[in-house]
Design a protein around this motif. Structure first.
Motif, short mmCIF file in Angstrom:
data_model
loop_
_atom_site.label_atom_id
_atom_site.label_comp_id
_atom_site.label_asym_id
_atom_site.label_seq_id
_atom_site.Cartn_x
_atom_site.Cartn_y
_atom_site.Cartn_z
N GLY A 240 49.22 40.09 48.16
CA GLY A 240 48.76 39.38 49.88
C GLY A 240 49.65 39.84 50.77
O GLY A 240 49.52 39.62 51.22
N THR A 241 51.29 40.65 50.58
CA THR A 241 52.08 41.41 51.48
C THR A 241 52.39 42.54 50.37
O THR A 241 52.60 42.46 49.77
CB THR A 241 53.38 40.31 50.97
N ILE A 242 53.38 43.14 51.62
CA ILE A 242 53.41 44.63 51.12
C ILE A 242 54.32 44.51 50.42
O ILE A 242 54.81 45.49 49.74
CB ILE A 242 53.79 45.60 52.54
N ARG B 46 50.20 36.45 35.44
CA ARG B 46 50.28 36.55 37.24
C ARG B 46 49.21 36.71 38.01
O ARG B 46 49.37 36.34 39.08
CB ARG B 46 51.88 37.77 37.71
N TYR B 47 48.27 37.84 37.68
CA TYR B 47 47.72 38.25 38.87
C TYR B 47 46.73 38.01 38.25
O TYR B 47 45.07 38.30 38.72
CB TYR B 47 47.73 39.72 38.72
N PRO C 158 51.40 36.38 42.44
CA PRO C 158 51.47 36.46 43.79
C PRO C 158 51.96 35.20 45.06
O PRO C 158 51.33 33.65 44.34
CB PRO C 158 49.95 37.07 44.77
N ALA C 159 51.63 34.75 45.81
CA ALA C 159 52.07 33.12 46.91
C ALA C 159 51.13 32.87 46.54
O ALA C 159 50.81 31.83 47.01
CB ALA C 159 52.76 33.95 48.51
N ARG C 160 50.22 33.42 47.43
CA ARG C 160 48.79 33.22 47.25
C ARG C 160 48.08 32.56 45.99
O ARG C 160 48.39 32.79 45.08
CB ARG C 160 47.69 34.37 47.52
N GLU C 161 46.76 31.07 46.53
CA GLU C 161 46.48 31.19 45.09
C GLU C 161 44.92 32.04 44.83
O GLU C 161 44.81 33.06 45.86
CB GLU C 161 45.69 29.68 45.13
#
Length: 283
Positions: free
Chosen positions: A236-238, A214-215, A142-145
């Motif tokens: 955080g995105t669909i 990754r998560y 995911p792009a989010r931190e």
């Protein structure tokens, strides 16, 4: 499964401050040659029990997990543990494991309404026929931190469940398992919850290791055939959620095939997108 020395036989002299509990060496084939886990005889005394056990147990090679008897009141002695069937998670590649499951299950089980081009790997096959399509590969990080440390997130979820365990699970107790990584806990005890899907739970643990990386995922709860995982960095995105939903389907088809609304895109939106806990169950 290759393991480090098991500290459970010397638990009484380890210096850990533990409540009354039970060492479990009962397996499907009889008594195992050493304990597979310890679990408390009663519910956690307070919401910080998980954090205390992790801090004290980790230097000894023990990690905490909540165990539940579920609605049928089946505790670990009745879980049909199969430690001799578990290999080593590090011997398996998560992408290869999931690709194999996808090929085996998705073509027959993903409903027609789930098909269509998308990042989850569903869509027309190369020959133009409708089907789930080839395995799309592992979802991207995911792009989010992450909002907090992965172990802090796991402790938070454990606290939420502990606060109302009867409502969540039909009761939960704290356990200690000889493992160095949370992802390896199912293999360390020879957990047979997914037996109808996979006989060697270490292959699923390889996927859990990848989700750790990754998560920021951690195994927080195990039941007879259920698992709850904390997620420190959820999609955080669909688009990210749909990509991961394909992995969830390969990992645990029953989550979609036997759970409303029986639709992979809906599952991605409701059970994956921004979700800080993932639940799995195998029929």
């Amino acid at each position: 499964m290759a393991t480090l020395p098991n500290p459970l036989p010397s638990l009484a002299t380890s210096g850990l401050d533990l409540p009354p509990g039970t060492l479990v060496d009962t397996t499907l084939d009889g008594t195992w040659h050493e304990p597979l886990l310890w679990y408390a005889d009663g519910p956690p005394a307070d919401l910080r029990a998980w954090s205390r056990l992790r801090a004290a147990g980790r230097p000894l090679g023990l990690l905490p997990v909540l165990v539940t008897g579920g609605r049928r009141d089946q505790w670990p002695e009745e879980w049909d543990l199969c430690p001799d069937a578990a290999s080593y998670p590090g011997d398996h590649d998560a992408d290869e494991v999931l690709a194999g499951y996808w090929t085996e299950y998705a073509a027959d089980e993903v409903a027609p309404e789930d098909t269509g081009p998308g990042t989850d790997g569903t869509g027309p096959d190369a020959d133009g026929s409708e089907g789930p399509g080839p395995w799309p590969g592992l979802a991207p990080v995911p792009a989010r931190e992450a909002a907090e440390d992965a172990d802090t997130a796991a402790a938070g979820l454990a606290g939420v469940i502990t606060a109302d365990a009867d409502e969540w699970l039909g009761g939960a107790r704290t356990a200690l398992v000889p493992a160095r990584r949370s992802a390896d806990i199912p293999a360390a005890i020879g957990w047979s919850g997914p037996m109808n899907h996979e006989n060697d739970v270490a292959r699923l643990c390889a996927v859990l290791r990848s989700w750790e990386d990754r998560y920021d995922a951690r195994v927080v709860v195990l039941g007879f055939d259920t698992m709850i995982v904390s997620v420190g960095r959820p999609p955080g995105t669909i688009e990210e959620a749909r990509a991961l939903a394909a992995e969830h389907y390969a990992f645990c088809p029953d989550n979609i095939d036997q759970s409303p609304p029986y639709d992979l895109d809906a599952y991605a939106e409701k059970a994956v997108l921004n979700q800080e806990a993932w639940s799995f169950w195998w029929d």
